[in-house]
Design a protein around this motif. Sequence first.
Motif, PDB file in Angstrom:
ATOM      1  N   ILE A   1       0.837  -1.204   0.000  1.00 14.04           N
ATOM      2  CA  ILE A   1       0.000   0.000   0.000  1.00 14.04           C
ATOM      3  C   ILE A   1       0.873   1.255   0.000  1.00 14.04           C
ATOM      4  O   ILE A   1       0.657   2.192  -0.783  1.00 14.04           O
ATOM      5  CB  ILE A   1      -0.945   0.011   1.209  1.00 14.04           C
ATOM      6  CG1 ILE A   1      -2.002  -1.094   1.068  1.00 14.04           C
ATOM      7  CG2 ILE A   1      -1.626   1.371   1.375  1.00 14.04           C
ATOM      8  CD1 ILE A   1      -2.842  -1.296   2.310  1.00 14.04           C
ATOM      9  N   LYS A   2       1.884   1.288   0.846  1.00 19.16           N
ATOM     10  CA  LYS A   2       2.763   2.456   0.923  1.00 19.16           C
ATOM     11  C   LYS A   2       3.488   2.703  -0.392  1.00 19.16           C
ATOM     12  O   LYS A   2       3.641   3.849  -0.828  1.00 19.16           O
ATOM     13  CB  LYS A   2       3.759   2.280   2.062  1.00 19.16           C
ATOM     14  CG  LYS A   2       3.143   2.384   3.454  1.00 19.16           C
ATOM     15  CD  LYS A   2       4.194   2.205   4.538  1.00 19.16           C
ATOM     16  CE  LYS A   2       3.582   2.365   5.921  1.00 19.16           C
ATOM     17  NZ  LYS A   2       4.594   2.181   6.989  1.00 19.16           N
ATOM     18  N   GLU A   3       3.953   1.633  -1.028  1.00 18.93           N
ATOM     19  CA  GLU A   3       4.653   1.770  -2.303  1.00 18.93           C
ATOM     20  C   GLU A   3       3.740   2.335  -3.387  1.00 18.93           C
ATOM     21  O   GLU A   3       4.150   3.160  -4.201  1.00 18.93           O
ATOM     22  CB  GLU A   3       5.219   0.415  -2.744  1.00 18.93           C
ATOM     23  CG  GLU A   3       6.448  -0.010  -1.973  1.00 18.93           C
ATOM     24  CD  GLU A   3       7.609   0.951  -2.152  1.00 18.93           C
ATOM     25  OE1 GLU A   3       7.854   1.393  -3.287  1.00 18.93           O
ATOM     26  OE2 GLU A   3       8.263   1.275  -1.141  1.00 18.93           O
ATOM     27  N   ASN A   4       2.485   1.870  -3.398  1.00 18.95           N
ATOM     28  CA  ASN A   4       1.542   2.334  -4.413  1.00 18.95           C
ATOM     29  C   ASN A   4       1.095   3.767  -4.167  1.00 18.95           C
ATOM     30  O   ASN A   4       0.881   4.522  -5.115  1.00 18.95           O
ATOM     31  CB  ASN A   4       0.333   1.402  -4.478  1.00 18.95           C
ATOM     32  CG  ASN A   4       0.590   0.203  -5.355  1.00 18.95           C
ATOM     33  OD1 ASN A   4       0.268   0.203  -6.534  1.00 18.95           O
ATOM     34  ND2 ASN A   4       1.217  -0.813  -4.800  1.00 18.95           N
ATOM     35  N   ILE A   5       0.957   4.156  -2.908  1.00 11.92           N
ATOM     36  CA  ILE A   5       0.626   5.549  -2.602  1.00 11.92           C
ATOM     37  C   ILE A   5       1.759   6.454  -3.069  1.00 11.92           C
ATOM     38  O   ILE A   5       1.529   7.516  -3.653  1.00 11.92           O
ATOM     39  CB  ILE A   5       0.375   5.728  -1.092  1.00 11.92           C
ATOM     40  CG1 ILE A   5      -0.947   5.065  -0.697  1.00 11.92           C
ATOM     41  CG2 ILE A   5       0.355   7.211  -0.717  1.00 11.92           C
ATOM     42  CD1 ILE A   5      -1.226   5.106   0.784  1.00 11.92           C
TER      43      ILE A   5
END
Length: 210
Positions: free
Chosen positions: A87-91
């Motif tokens: 999730i953090k990478e995609n944000i």
Amino acid sequence: MNLFDLIFKNSNKTKTRTASDKPCAVHKKTAQKTENINGIFITYKKHPFSKSIRITPKANGEVLVTLPKNVPYSCAKDFVLKNIGWIKENIKSKKQIPLDIIDERRRLAHKILPKRLDELAQKFGFKYRKLFIKNQKTVWGSCSYMNNINLNLNLVALDKEFIDYVILHELTHTVHKNHQKAFYNLLTKNMPDALEIQKRLKKIKISSLA
């Protein structure tokens, strides 16, 4: 992959469970819930037609999690925690470009792109109806069936060869509306190194130009 799915099936043969390997109890509560996990604003929404838990990161840094109406929020939260790194990478990859940069690029785009579009259209004998310059998130350009051309204002942050490639790509669509052989034959006739430029352009994310 741009989402994760956790499938819940009623069949006795196939059941997917959470990391604890225990089935989730069925609850009927509110259809929406929000919380903050590691500084990330999470919105959970229950949908009557959902068959899975789906995580969708948004460009504003928030995350939407949809889930079947009979699945408890605790299962969705477990799934979010399991995939918090993803999730953090995609944000991060969806981060927005600051407004002051967008404003400056818009000014430059209106100065540069219409002129270059007309130059290439006249040089190679293309005709188009109207040009629209937009702040698009995922595409560099497009051509409608009415031969209206859309160009991404963020093109002005790229080298000239990329600008010319996108413009010629969309002008070629005024003749061929698909990406079949005839399209590429015409495109490479006018720009012999088009395919090589295309490969390099695909590696550039618009969000990385912030």
